[in-house]
Design a protein around this motif. Sequence first.
Motif, PDB file in Angstrom:
ATOM      1  N   GLY A   1     -95.195  36.074   9.963  1.00 58.14           N
ATOM      2  CA  GLY A   1     -94.964  36.750  11.233  1.00 58.14           C
ATOM      3  C   GLY A   1     -95.616  36.036  12.406  1.00 58.14           C
ATOM      4  N   ASN A   2     -96.439  34.997  12.130  1.00 55.67           N
ATOM      5  CA  ASN A   2     -97.122  34.258  13.188  1.00 55.67           C
ATOM      6  C   ASN A   2     -97.129  32.776  12.842  1.00 55.67           C
ATOM      7  OD1 ASN A   2     -98.716  33.356  15.253  1.00 55.67           O
ATOM      8  ND2 ASN A   2    -100.577  34.317  14.549  1.00 55.67           N
ATOM      9  N   THR A   3     -95.950  32.234  12.558  1.00 58.16           N
ATOM     10  CA  THR A   3     -95.842  30.801  12.273  1.00 58.16           C
ATOM     11  C   THR A   3     -95.006  30.154  13.364  1.00 58.16           C
ATOM     12  OG1 THR A   3     -93.794  30.904  10.985  1.00 58.16           O
ATOM     13  CG2 THR A   3     -95.878  31.267   9.783  1.00 58.16           C
ATOM     14  N   LEU A   4     -94.929  28.860  13.297  1.00 57.38           N
ATOM     15  CA  LEU A   4     -94.105  28.085  14.220  1.00 57.38           C
ATOM     16  C   LEU A   4     -92.659  28.584  14.221  1.00 57.38           C
ATOM     17  CD1 LEU A   4     -93.672  25.450  15.943  1.00 57.38           C
ATOM     18  CD2 LEU A   4     -93.194  24.316  13.771  1.00 57.38           C
ATOM     19  N   PHE A   5     -92.163  28.966  13.066  1.00 59.32           N
ATOM     20  CA  PHE A   5     -90.772  29.397  12.944  1.00 59.32           C
ATOM     21  C   PHE A   5     -90.563  30.834  13.419  1.00 59.32           C
ATOM     22  CE2 PHE A   5     -91.583  26.089   9.809  1.00 59.32           C
ATOM     23  CZ  PHE A   5     -90.751  25.110  10.327  1.00 59.32           C
ATOM     24  N   ASP A   6     -91.633  31.614  13.493  1.00 53.54           N
ATOM     25  CA  ASP A   6     -91.549  32.972  14.038  1.00 53.54           C
ATOM     26  C   ASP A   6     -91.623  32.968  15.556  1.00 53.54           C
ATOM     27  OD1 ASP A   6     -91.527  34.187  11.454  1.00 53.54           O
ATOM     28  OD2 ASP A   6     -93.685  33.824  11.344  1.00 53.54           O
ATOM     29  N   GLU A   7     -92.207  31.929  16.129  1.00 53.59           N
ATOM     30  CA  GLU A   7     -92.344  31.842  17.572  1.00 53.59           C
ATOM     31  C   GLU A   7     -91.007  31.438  18.123  1.00 53.59           C
ATOM     32  OE1 GLU A   7     -95.246  32.591  19.416  1.00 53.59           O
ATOM     33  OE2 GLU A   7     -95.893  33.349  17.504  1.00 53.59           O
TER      34      GLU A   7
END
Length: 148
Positions: free
Chosen positions: A142-148
């Motif tokens: 929920g807080n990774t590069l891909f979630d941003e």
Amino acid sequence: MLFLLACAGSADDSGSPPTPVDYFSGGFHAPGRHTEILEDVARNRTLPMEVWYPTIRATGSHAITEFVDPTEQATYQALLDAAPVGCPTRFTVATPDATPDPGPLPLIGLSHCHGCTRFSMVSVAEHLASFGFVVVAPDHVGNTLFDE
């Protein structure tokens, strides 16, 4: 946040102070890595983790995109292509699923920054594995590069 456990050197029976370890140079082990996906059934989510560890033998370098889920590889490759050449790590020397060195090994938990990934500090993790440490780095779901 990075939690680090380290030994300052090695002891001997001579009564002399231990020889300091030069952590700026490479260690004596070849790093290996393993991707583990844990299932959190209670929260209905998965937790990807990368584990780096010391091995006996290396097999060369591998593209950093091997860490990325196939559904996100195009996005990650576009980010790599847009980044300055010397900025992000593009290759890893850690051998996937290599046989680990035997013996009890110290463990380090590596926590990535806001909006990063479990492999954001791959160079640090590989370096620590070369000195005999096991490094475990989970994605912050929920807080990774891909979630941003």
